[in-house]
Design an enzyme around this catalytic site. Structure first.
Site, PDB file in Angstrom:
ATOM      1  N   LYS A   1     -66.884 -11.459  51.803  1.00  0.00           N
ATOM      2  CA  LYS A   1     -66.045 -11.187  50.639  1.00  0.00           C
ATOM      3  C   LYS A   1     -65.985 -12.414  49.749  1.00  0.00           C
ATOM      4  CE  LYS A   1     -61.868 -11.428  49.291  1.00  0.00           C
ATOM      5  NZ  LYS A   1     -62.138 -11.680  47.862  1.00  0.00           N
TER       6      LYS A   1
ATOM      7  N   GLU B   1     -62.284 -24.003  56.416  1.00  0.00           N
ATOM      8  CA  GLU B   1     -62.567 -25.154  55.547  1.00  0.00           C
ATOM      9  C   GLU B   1     -61.529 -25.097  54.438  1.00  0.00           C
ATOM     10  OE1 GLU B   1     -64.798 -27.341  56.195  1.00  0.00           O
ATOM     11  OE2 GLU B   1     -66.076 -26.303  57.618  1.00  0.00           O
TER      12      GLU B   1
ATOM     13  N   CYS C   1     -63.150 -29.215  46.951  1.00  0.00           N
ATOM     14  CA  CYS C   1     -62.239 -29.469  48.073  1.00  0.00           C
ATOM     15  C   CYS C   1     -62.274 -30.932  48.502  1.00  0.00           C
ATOM     16  CB  CYS C   1     -62.592 -28.569  49.238  1.00  0.00           C
ATOM     17  SG  CYS C   1     -64.333 -28.684  49.667  1.00  0.00           S
TER      18      CYS C   1
ATOM     19  N   GLU D   1     -53.098 -31.325  46.448  1.00  0.00           N
ATOM     20  CA  GLU D   1     -54.352 -31.056  45.739  1.00  0.00           C
ATOM     21  C   GLU D   1     -54.036 -30.483  44.347  1.00  0.00           C
ATOM     22  OE1 GLU D   1     -56.553 -27.741  47.457  1.00  0.00           O
ATOM     23  OE2 GLU D   1     -58.260 -29.095  47.627  1.00  0.00           O
TER      24      GLU D   1
END
Ligand code: NAD
Length: 496
Positions: free
Chosen positions: A177, A252, A286, A385
């Site tokens: 997906k 991850e 990331c 982040e």
């Protein structure tokens, strides 16, 4: 094809779901519609993947046979590399040369795992020396089963390839997906796999919302393994859901990675890597080195050079020549990043450059590359982040202080150190609590090397042989080889 789902080797309309618009972030125009799968479609796809695994023999093919399909997929990607890269730009906004790099990397990933699939034929079993000579044993690696692969929007085809290639190479079947914002190149991958003759059900691609299609994959009892790349909160939820059926997981997740510059570093090279570490892919990376720590002897020089070079970055539509920074992926992402900059300012941070929409852009989710100074250590901007082209920079005095500041984070994905003192660089690299460490660079990523985080940046490793192991179970096979009977319950007859 782009508004269909790829299930069991066929392009099909969703059973109950509808369609969603795909928006070009550079122009805000609707460029396409994608299908939105629901749990009914997920059920069909998982059952097709299950059949392909349990009955149709994908895991029973030799690694060399599976490798032929992987190499054909790699070749299919390369044949239309520029076209796929262009689609990635329209979908995600990144500059064309970056997309082109990603697509070449995706093809390389399929080739790399084709090589590991071939090796697997001779390396999947290992003899175990036992302490009891009445037995012999071996450990055999076998594919895990049906994999639910869920990927984000920042490297759409590449993140999909990091999961699909090793999973197929290992003999698993996959339900993929892609992110709802960037599904087009995953559908291209399905088309390429189809044309490469991949057997039906081995790879299924379902587009749609994470909370509907993604959730249904996570909850499906016939999925053996979940491979997820995305945000921490969704990763945490997946881990909780997976616990119910003891599904295997690899996660991850995000990061807030440090880059440390010592007084002895080459200033121009340090600035080059600071910029590459935070402005590549509009900072939607990331592993972005978004916390920069500079030793006080060169802080002013590094900051001045960084501001000067950052102001030269050409911003625009990723399909135009010479563009180094495209738009953010969506209006929502743009608003989130602008909100984070405002919060940083309210917490006391100063803007050394950027921080706003560039002049002359009426449409598109463009944001100037932004450098924040005086960011308080307890602020959100320093700790969380931002996932945009926003870097926080501050000074430090000693190596000890730099290491403490670098490691003071709940994340541990990546870290970088810039120094011409080899011993110091190695010392600091060893002290970082992070899964990926760069010395005198930031971000270079290789299919052969392990990728993944410490702490809340994830579980497991992708890429290299570690990424292959992600999709394998270990089976012990032990054989009783003694001439003498075991004799615990049934005693050997005397003289027999
Ligand atoms: P996200 O977590 O919102 O979405 C990622 C994927 O999960 C998408 O396909 C989404 O549809 C799906 N999803 C959302 N809710 C779900 C649910 N309840 N159940 C199942 N699936 C669901 O993340 P994003 O905004 O797409 O991506 C950005 C994040 O990804 C950042 O935090 C970034 O750090 C992280 N990321 C990490 C890596 C890495 O290698 N560590 C790489 C790229 C991105």
């Amino acid at each position: 094809m782009h508004d269909k789902l790829y299930i069991d080797g066929k392009w099909v309309a969703p059973l109950k779901g509808g369609k969603a618009d795909v928006i070009n972030p550079a122009t805000e125009e609707v460029i396409q519609q994608i299908a939105t799968a629901t749990e009914e479609d997920v059920d069909l796809a998982v059952k097709a993947a299950r059949r392909a695994f349990d009955k149709d023999g994908w895991p029973k093919l030799s690694g060399a046979e599976r490798a032929k399909y992987l190499r054909a997929i790699a070749s299919g990607i390369r044949t239309n590399q520029a076209g796929i890269a262009r689609l990635e730009v329209l979908d995600n906004g990144k500059p064309f040369p970056e997309a082109d790099w990603d697509i070449a990397d995706a093809a390389g990933c399929f080739d790399f795992y084709a090589g590991l699939a071939e090796e697997f034929d001779t390396k999947s079993a290992e003899t175990i020396v036992l302490s009891d000579s009445r037995f012999t044993a071996r450990a055999v690696k076998e594919p895990m089963g049906v994999v639910g692969a869920i990927v984000p929007w920042n490297y759409p085809l590449l993140m999909a390839s990091w999961k699909v290639a090793p999973a197929l190479a290992a003999g698993c079947t996959v339900v993929l997906k892609p992110a709802e914002l960037t599904s087009l190149t995953a559908l291209e991958l399905a088309d390429i796999a189809d044309k490469a003759g991949l057997p039906a059900g081995v790879l299924n691609v379902l587009t749609g919302a994470g909370s509907v299609a993604g959730q249904a994959i996570v909850e499906h009892p016939l999925v053996d393994k979940l491979a997820f790349t995305g945000s921490g909160p969704v990763g945490s939820r997946i881990m909780t859901e997976a616990a119910r059926d003891i599904k295997r997981i690899s996660l991850e997740l995000g990061g807030k990675s440090p880059l440390v510059v010592f007084n002895d570093a080459d200033v121009e090279q340090a600035v080059e890597w600071i910029m590459f570490g935070i402005f590549w892919n509009q900072g939607q990376v990331c592993s972005a080195t978004s916390r920069v720590l500079v030793q006080d002897g060169v802080y002013d020089k590094v900051l001045a050079c960084l501001v000067e070079e950052t102001k030269k970055i050409t911003i625009g539509n990723g399909l135009d020549d010479g563009i180094l920074l495209g738009p953010l992926v969506s209006e929502r992402q743009y608003s989130n990043v602008v909100r984070d900059i405002e919060k940083a300012k309210a917490a006391g941070a100063s803007i050394a450059c950027g921080g706003k929409r560039p002049d002359g852009f009426g449409k598109g989710y463009y944001l100037e590359p932004t450098i924040l100074t005086d960011v308080p250590l307890d602020s959100e901007a320093w700790n969380e982040e931002i996932f945009g082209p926003v870097v926080c920079i501050r000074s430090f005095s000693t190596e000890e202080e730099a290491i403490a500041l670098a490691n003071d984070s709940r994340f541990g994905l990546a870290a970088a150190v810039m120094s011409t003192d080899h011993e110091r660089a190695e010392r600091v690299a060893a002290a970082f609590r992070a899964g990926i460490v760069w010395i005198n660079c930031s971000q270079p990523t290789f299919t052969e090397a392990p990728w993944g985080g410490y702490k809340q940046s994830g579980i497991g490793r992708e890429l290299g042989r570690w990424g292959f192991e992600n999709y394998l179970e270990t089976k012990q096979i032990t054989r009783f080889v003694s001439e003498e009977p075991w004799g615990w319950y049934i005693k050997p007859k005397v003289g027999a």
